[in-house]
Every structure is written in C-alpha cells, then in structure tokens.
Design a protein around this motif. Structure first.
Motif, PDB file in Angstrom:
ATOM      1  N   VAL A   1     -24.761  30.317 -45.326  1.00  0.00           N
ATOM      2  CA  VAL A   1     -25.722  29.391 -44.742  1.00  0.00           C
ATOM      3  C   VAL A   1     -25.117  27.994 -44.778  1.00  0.00           C
ATOM      4  O   VAL A   1     -24.846  27.447 -45.854  1.00  0.00           O
ATOM      5  CB  VAL A   1     -27.073  29.422 -45.489  1.00  0.00           C
ATOM      6  CG1 VAL A   1     -28.067  28.487 -44.801  1.00  0.00           C
ATOM      7  CG2 VAL A   1     -27.624  30.845 -45.520  1.00  0.00           C
ATOM      8  N   LEU A   2     -24.890  27.429 -43.605  1.00  0.00           N
ATOM      9  CA  LEU A   2     -24.209  26.135 -43.517  1.00  0.00           C
ATOM     10  C   LEU A   2     -25.116  24.972 -43.878  1.00  0.00           C
ATOM     11  O   LEU A   2     -24.650  23.959 -44.400  1.00  0.00           O
ATOM     12  CB  LEU A   2     -23.652  25.930 -42.110  1.00  0.00           C
ATOM     13  CG  LEU A   2     -22.622  26.950 -41.630  1.00  0.00           C
ATOM     14  CD1 LEU A   2     -22.126  26.569 -40.237  1.00  0.00           C
ATOM     15  CD2 LEU A   2     -21.461  27.070 -42.605  1.00  0.00           C
TER      16      LEU A   2
ATOM     17  N   ASP B   1     -35.531  17.863 -46.295  1.00  0.00           N
ATOM     18  CA  ASP B   1     -35.154  16.601 -46.926  1.00  0.00           C
ATOM     19  C   ASP B   1     -34.343  16.838 -48.193  1.00  0.00           C
ATOM     20  O   ASP B   1     -33.431  16.079 -48.501  1.00  0.00           O
ATOM     21  CB  ASP B   1     -36.407  15.791 -47.284  1.00  0.00           C
ATOM     22  CG  ASP B   1     -36.879  14.922 -46.140  1.00  0.00           C
ATOM     23  OD1 ASP B   1     -36.046  14.219 -45.543  1.00  0.00           O
ATOM     24  OD2 ASP B   1     -38.081  14.939 -45.842  1.00  0.00           O
ATOM     25  N   GLU B   2     -34.713  17.869 -48.943  1.00  0.00           N
ATOM     26  CA  GLU B   2     -34.054  18.165 -50.202  1.00  0.00           C
ATOM     27  C   GLU B   2     -33.672  19.636 -50.236  1.00  0.00           C
ATOM     28  O   GLU B   2     -34.215  20.445 -49.482  1.00  0.00           O
ATOM     29  CB  GLU B   2     -34.993  17.846 -51.375  1.00  0.00           C
ATOM     30  CG  GLU B   2     -35.430  16.387 -51.434  1.00  0.00           C
ATOM     31  CD  GLU B   2     -36.485  16.142 -52.487  1.00  0.00           C
ATOM     32  OE1 GLU B   2     -36.861  17.112 -53.187  1.00  0.00           O
ATOM     33  OE2 GLU B   2     -36.952  14.997 -52.599  1.00  0.00           O
ATOM     34  N   ARG B   3     -32.751  19.985 -51.111  1.00  0.00           N
ATOM     35  CA  ARG B   3     -32.381  21.388 -51.250  1.00  0.00           C
ATOM     36  C   ARG B   3     -33.591  22.214 -51.680  1.00  0.00           C
ATOM     37  O   ARG B   3     -34.444  21.748 -52.430  1.00  0.00           O
ATOM     38  CB  ARG B   3     -31.236  21.532 -52.244  1.00  0.00           C
ATOM     39  CG  ARG B   3     -29.961  20.845 -51.751  1.00  0.00           C
ATOM     40  CD  ARG B   3     -28.732  21.273 -52.520  1.00  0.00           C
ATOM     41  NE  ARG B   3     -27.552  20.540 -52.047  1.00  0.00           N
ATOM     42  CZ  ARG B   3     -26.297  20.919 -52.274  1.00  0.00           C
ATOM     43  NH1 ARG B   3     -26.048  22.015 -52.997  1.00  0.00           N
ATOM     44  NH2 ARG B   3     -25.293  20.215 -51.807  1.00  0.00           N
TER      45      ARG B   3
ATOM     46  N   GLN C   1     -27.777  26.093 -53.832  1.00  0.00           N
ATOM     47  CA  GLN C   1     -26.373  26.113 -53.403  1.00  0.00           C
ATOM     48  C   GLN C   1     -26.214  25.761 -51.931  1.00  0.00           C
ATOM     49  O   GLN C   1     -25.095  25.491 -51.473  1.00  0.00           O
ATOM     50  CB  GLN C   1     -25.755  27.500 -53.667  1.00  0.00           C
ATOM     51  CG  GLN C   1     -26.151  28.602 -52.690  1.00  0.00           C
ATOM     52  CD  GLN C   1     -27.483  29.274 -53.011  1.00  0.00           C
ATOM     53  OE1 GLN C   1     -28.324  28.704 -53.709  1.00  0.00           O
ATOM     54  NE2 GLN C   1     -27.653  30.499 -52.522  1.00  0.00           N
ATOM     55  N   ILE C   2     -27.307  25.752 -51.182  1.00  0.00           N
ATOM     56  CA  ILE C   2     -27.235  25.475 -49.744  1.00  0.00           C
ATOM     57  C   ILE C   2     -27.465  23.983 -49.503  1.00  0.00           C
ATOM     58  O   ILE C   2     -28.529  23.451 -49.822  1.00  0.00           O
ATOM     59  CB  ILE C   2     -28.278  26.289 -48.968  1.00  0.00           C
ATOM     60  CG1 ILE C   2     -28.101  27.780 -49.230  1.00  0.00           C
ATOM     61  CG2 ILE C   2     -28.175  25.991 -47.470  1.00  0.00           C
ATOM     62  CD1 ILE C   2     -29.200  28.636 -48.638  1.00  0.00           C
TER      63      ILE C   2
ATOM     64  N   ILE D   1     -32.700  26.912 -40.773  1.00  0.00           N
ATOM     65  CA  ILE D   1     -31.317  27.031 -41.265  1.00  0.00           C
ATOM     66  C   ILE D   1     -30.377  27.338 -40.095  1.00  0.00           C
ATOM     67  O   ILE D   1     -30.816  27.740 -39.007  1.00  0.00           O
ATOM     68  CB  ILE D   1     -31.172  28.151 -42.324  1.00  0.00           C
ATOM     69  CG1 ILE D   1     -31.623  29.520 -41.756  1.00  0.00           C
ATOM     70  CG2 ILE D   1     -31.966  27.830 -43.567  1.00  0.00           C
ATOM     71  CD1 ILE D   1     -30.518  30.361 -41.159  1.00  0.00           C
ATOM     72  N   ILE D   2     -29.095  27.132 -40.342  1.00  0.00           N
ATOM     73  CA  ILE D   2     -28.049  27.655 -39.469  1.00  0.00           C
ATOM     74  C   ILE D   2     -27.064  28.400 -40.359  1.00  0.00           C
ATOM     75  O   ILE D   2     -26.620  27.880 -41.391  1.00  0.00           O
ATOM     76  CB  ILE D   2     -27.354  26.557 -38.659  1.00  0.00           C
ATOM     77  CG1 ILE D   2     -28.290  26.030 -37.570  1.00  0.00           C
ATOM     78  CG2 ILE D   2     -26.058  27.075 -38.027  1.00  0.00           C
ATOM     79  CD1 ILE D   2     -27.695  24.994 -36.646  1.00  0.00           C
ATOM     80  N   ALA D   3     -26.779  29.636 -39.987  1.00  0.00           N
ATOM     81  CA  ALA D   3     -25.907  30.485 -40.794  1.00  0.00           C
ATOM     82  C   ALA D   3     -24.798  31.069 -39.936  1.00  0.00           C
ATOM     83  O   ALA D   3     -24.925  31.184 -38.707  1.00  0.00           O
ATOM     84  CB  ALA D   3     -26.713  31.615 -41.433  1.00  0.00           C
TER      85      ALA D   3
END
Length: 323
Positions: free
Chosen positions: A222-223, A228-230, A236-237, A124-126
């Motif tokens: 969290v941007l 591949d999928e949520r 929501q991310i 992730i990138i937050a």
C-alpha cells in the motif's frame, strides 16, 4: 485545481458540544438502501448508540428506502419531509458524488442540511508486492511522464469515487490532463486488487477495508492512505500528505437532515451525533467494522460537502461523465 478536499477531519476532534443531549425525541433514520451495507449500518449503529448513551429518549426507527442510489430517499426528504425535525438520513461519500454528477434528477446538496460524519473507510492506492513503485509520488510521477504506462483498477465505474481520487491526487501535483489517465472499473475492490496482483493493471485505487486481507497475506504494497494521519493498526502505511500529495479522500459515514428544520432541532441532532462520536461504543463499532476516526459535526460539514461536490463536478465534466 483548487485544493477543496483538504481537511483536518481525521483527528478525532469533535466539532460542537460533546455533552449528551436528551432533547431529541422518538425519531426515524432513513437508510437509502436495502438492509445490509453502509447506509443501513450507519442508521442502525448510530441510532442504537444514540439511544444507549441517552442522546435520545426513545429507540430510533430505521426505514430502508432503496432506489436511485440514494436518490429516492433524497427526493422523499426534500419533497415530503422538508421540515421534519425527527428525521435523520444516512449519507456517505457516494451521496456527495451522485449529487455532483446530477444523479438525483437535478437536486443539489443545499436542499438538505448535512449534519456530520463520524467515521470513514480511508482511501488507498496499492500495487503488487513486486511492483517497482515504492511510493505514491514515484507512481504518480510515472503517470505524469507517461500516462499510457500505468493503468489503475478500481471497484467503481469510470467517474466513480475510486477513479476520481486518482485524478484528485494527480491534480495536487499540478497534472490536469485527466482524460489521459488510464482507469478500468471492475466489480468491486477485491476484483480490482486481483487485477493488480495478477499484473493486468499496475495499481489499485480503493478503500482500506477492501485490501486488509491481501495486505495480511503479504500480496500487496500500500503506497499511501488518503487520511490526515496514519490509520491506527496500519501505522506502517504512510499518508499521501506525508509524501507531498495534499489530499484527504475517505468514504465517510454520516447523516443529513431536512433543510427546513429549526436551528434548535439541528443543534440537538448535532449534539447527539457528537456524543456518539465521543463514546466508547462508537469506538468499538469502528474497530469492528474497519472504520477510521473521521469526525466533523456541525455547520462546517456542509461547507466541506459543498467543496467536495464542486471538485467532483469539475472533474466529472473534464472526463465526460456529465456535460
């Protein structure tokens, strides 16, 4: 930069037979670290489920072999157990990174056979909750326009996977001035997100498991998740791919086997691992340990690992981690 990391792994689709195999006999799983942590979890959990569902006919012995960030175990397998059909070894994205950066004394990924991965901690990138950056592309565009304005914090050292996933994401947008990207490595993901919440850095790069508590406390945004999928439970991310950044980057949990085992032995282990991936027991284990579905079992997993190793090696040379 070629898109070597793109896959369709986060689909829950098992490659290979899902029938429960019983041909694998009593065996050993080497966890290349001390008890506790990811590799130990992989051996103990996957090994137990293999036995519980009948994929093996006897319990699998776990041997902890810490040393060299997995290098001691890798060397042991290559030099002493090269045709042992009763041996499996825990591996992860860290294994691929260290092979790419020649951390195993010149040993290479093709000296073993990678069996598969069946779960992953998504990358992730937050940013802080009050950050002006509302999307991944917003943040990355700012980096490309003025790389001095954004500093990323991550729980790995410079050249580690937290650093590299940022460079990979930028590379997907055509940005290749990797040495201009500002990154500081701190002591773990919690410290990295604390640096970002406190305003000392503008973004955190890490894994989903590291930020769940901060997300629940509404301290961060969290941007993107690099899947591949949520991710179930975190719908929501948005994914990076939804935002036009074609990257999948996860800390996968999997296994490799010795290079010299027979095709039949490899297939028996593949069937056993695929059976674990399809089981309700593994689904519960993933939920309990914050893992997302990430299933790729069989020969094409070796191709995936080779691709990741090649990309990481290239990036590592560009930023001076290796010569």
């Amino acid at each position: 930069m070629k898109n070597l990391i793109q896959t369709t792994l986060l689909s829950g689709i098992v490659v290979g037979s899902l029938s429960v195999a019983s041909a694998v006999t009593a065996a050993e799983c080497i966890a290349p670290a001390n008890p506790g942590g990811g590799w130990d979890f992989t051996c103990r959990t996957i090994g137990k489920i293999m036995y519980d569902i009948g994929a093996v006919d006897k319990p699998i012995q776990v041997t902890n072999m810490a040393g060299g960030g997995g290098g001691l175990a890798f060397s042991h397998v290559v030099n002493e157990r090269g045709d042992d059909g009763d041996l499996i070894v825990a591996a992860s994205s860290a294994t691929a990174t260290r092979l790419a950066q020649n951390a195993y004394g010149g040993m290479t990924a093709d000296q073993v056979q990678f069996l598969g991965a069946i779960g992953a901690d998504p990358g992730i990138i937050a940013v802080a909750k009050d950050s002006p950056h509302k999307s991944l592309t917003d943040l990355l565009n700012v980096v490309m326009e003025d790389p001095t304005s954004i500093t990323f914090a991550g729980g790995s050292a410079t050249g580690g996977f937290d650093h590299l996933k940022v460079l990979m994401a930028l590379g997907r947008l055509g940005y290749d001035d990797v040495t201009s990207v500002k990154y500081i490595g701190v002591d773990g993901g919690a410290d990295a997100i604390t640096q970002t919440i406190g305003g000392h850095t503008q973004a955190m790069t890490g894994d989903m498991s590291e930020i769940v508590g901060f997300l629940a406390a509404d301290e961060i945004r969290v941007l993107a998740v690099f899947t591949d999928e949520r991710v179930p439970g975190f719908e929501q991310i948005p994914t990076a791919k939804e935002q036009g950044v074609d990257i999948v980057s996860v800390n996968w949990r999997g296994l490799y086997v010795p290079k010299g085992i027979s095709e039949a032995e490899y297939n028996e282990w593949s069937d056993a691992l695929a059976s674990v991936a399809a089981s309700s027991e593994w689904e519960m284990a993933m939920q309990a340990n914050g893992l997302a579905p990430f299933t790729k079992v069989g020969r094409d997993f070796q191709d995936y690992v080779n691709g990741v190793v090649g990309e990481i090696e290239t990036l590592s040379r560009e930023i001076g981690v290796i010569q």
